[in-house]
Design an enzyme around this catalytic site. Structure first.
Site, short mmCIF file in Angstrom:
data_model
loop_
_atom_site.label_atom_id
_atom_site.label_comp_id
_atom_site.label_asym_id
_atom_site.label_seq_id
_atom_site.Cartn_x
_atom_site.Cartn_y
_atom_site.Cartn_z
N ASP A 189 8.43 -3.66 -18.11
CA ASP A 189 8.53 -5.12 -18.16
C ASP A 189 8.91 -5.53 -19.59
OD1 ASP A 189 6.19 -4.98 -19.64
OD2 ASP A 189 4.97 -6.10 -18.22
N HIS A 190 8.84 -6.83 -19.85
CA HIS A 190 9.25 -7.35 -21.17
C HIS A 190 8.48 -6.70 -22.32
CE1 HIS A 190 6.19 -9.76 -19.15
NE2 HIS A 190 5.66 -10.01 -20.33
N CYS A 232 4.24 -0.88 -19.35
CA CYS A 232 3.92 -2.30 -19.39
C CYS A 232 2.85 -2.45 -20.46
CB CYS A 232 3.47 -2.83 -18.02
SG CYS A 232 1.90 -2.22 -17.44
N GLY A 233 2.32 -3.65 -20.65
CA GLY A 233 1.38 -3.87 -21.75
C GLY A 233 0.22 -2.90 -21.72
N GLY A 288 -0.17 -0.52 -19.25
CA GLY A 288 0.20 0.69 -18.49
C GLY A 288 -0.42 0.72 -17.11
N GLY A 302 -0.65 -1.88 -14.65
CA GLY A 302 0.17 -2.47 -13.59
C GLY A 302 1.31 -1.54 -13.20
N HIS A 354 -2.40 19.76 -15.20
CA HIS A 354 -3.44 19.75 -14.17
C HIS A 354 -3.10 18.90 -12.95
CE1 HIS A 354 -6.91 21.07 -17.07
NE2 HIS A 354 -5.89 21.92 -17.04
N ASN A 355 -2.28 17.86 -13.14
CA ASN A 355 -2.05 16.91 -12.04
C ASN A 355 -0.62 16.90 -11.54
OD1 ASN A 355 -3.88 15.21 -14.38
ND2 ASN A 355 -4.87 15.74 -12.44
N ARG A 393 1.06 -1.80 -25.50
CA ARG A 393 0.29 -2.61 -26.45
C ARG A 393 -0.83 -1.81 -27.11
NH1 ARG A 393 -0.40 -7.55 -22.67
NH2 ARG A 393 1.70 -8.38 -22.65
N ARG A 433 -5.99 20.94 -5.41
CA ARG A 433 -6.53 19.62 -5.75
C ARG A 433 -5.43 18.56 -5.71
NH1 ARG A 433 -9.67 22.28 -10.92
NH2 ARG A 433 -11.17 23.45 -9.67
C1 RB5 Z 1 2.36 -8.73 -18.96
O1 RB5 Z 1 1.88 -9.80 -19.69
C2 RB5 Z 1 1.23 -7.75 -18.63
O2 RB5 Z 1 0.40 -8.30 -17.68
C3 RB5 Z 1 1.80 -6.45 -18.18
O3 RB5 Z 1 2.62 -5.92 -19.16
C4 RB5 Z 1 0.81 -5.36 -17.87
O4 RB5 Z 1 -0.12 -5.18 -18.89
C5 RB5 Z 1 0.17 -5.40 -16.56
O5 RB5 Z 1 -0.55 -4.47 -16.14
#
Ligand code: RB5
Length: 146
Positions: free
Chosen positions: A11-12, A68-69, A71, A73, A101-102, A112, A139
């Site tokens: 994402d952004h 993503c921020g 990780g 989502g 392992h996985n 972030r 497993r």
């Molecule tokens: C975006 O603001 C944020 O929600 C997304 O990057 C992520 O952290 C979601 O899991």
């Protein structure tokens, strides 16, 4: 993991790291299938993660890298796909373990919470590490038994 095509999506929040990772992958001789996003404009991460997971699940690429921020989502979205094992990692060691392992086929990076340097280290470690098999094979097979 052999040198093939790798799908990447974010994402952004992951836009800057994605560009750095794509550059590194290309330098290492990988082909990259970049599913976006392509700017810092706010987007919904599933729109860019599902295409990565689709390509990995359908064996169109060797593996995937998603961001993503947090990780979370990204990992949750990818792990909805049959056959996908997305590992949420924030250290090089965790990225190695995800493979060892996985048999993780997607690396999820919480942009972030890790530096760009750590993200690049994790990508390299993930690609350089093979599944250990043995006691882990059974497993991993059981993960899909729901
Ligand atoms: C975006 O603001 C944020 O929600 C997304 O990057 C992520 O952290 C979601 O899991």
């Amino acid at each position: 993991m052999s040198k093939k095509t790798i799908a990447i999506g974010c994402d952004h929040g992951g836009f800057d790291y994605k560009n750095a990772i794509v550059k590194t992958l290309e330098t290492l001789g990988y082909e990259v299938s970049d599913k976006g996003t392509y700017s810092k404009d706010s987007v919904d991460y599933p729109d860019f993660i599902h295409p990565v997971a689709d390509d990995v699940a359908n064996a169109k690429v060797a593996c995937g890298i998603i961001m993503c921020g947090s990780g979370n989502g990204a990992a949750m979205t990818a792990n909805k796909h049959k056959g996908i094992r997305a590992a949420l990692c924030w250290t090089k060691e965790l990225a190695e373990l995800g493979r060892l392992h996985n048999n993780a086929n997607i690396l999820s990076i919480p942009v972030r919470f890790v530096t760009e340097e750590t993200a690049l280290e994790m990508v390299k470690a993930f690609l350089a590490t093979d599944f250990e098999g043995g006691r882990h094979a059974n497993r991993v097979e059981k993960i899909e038994n729901v």
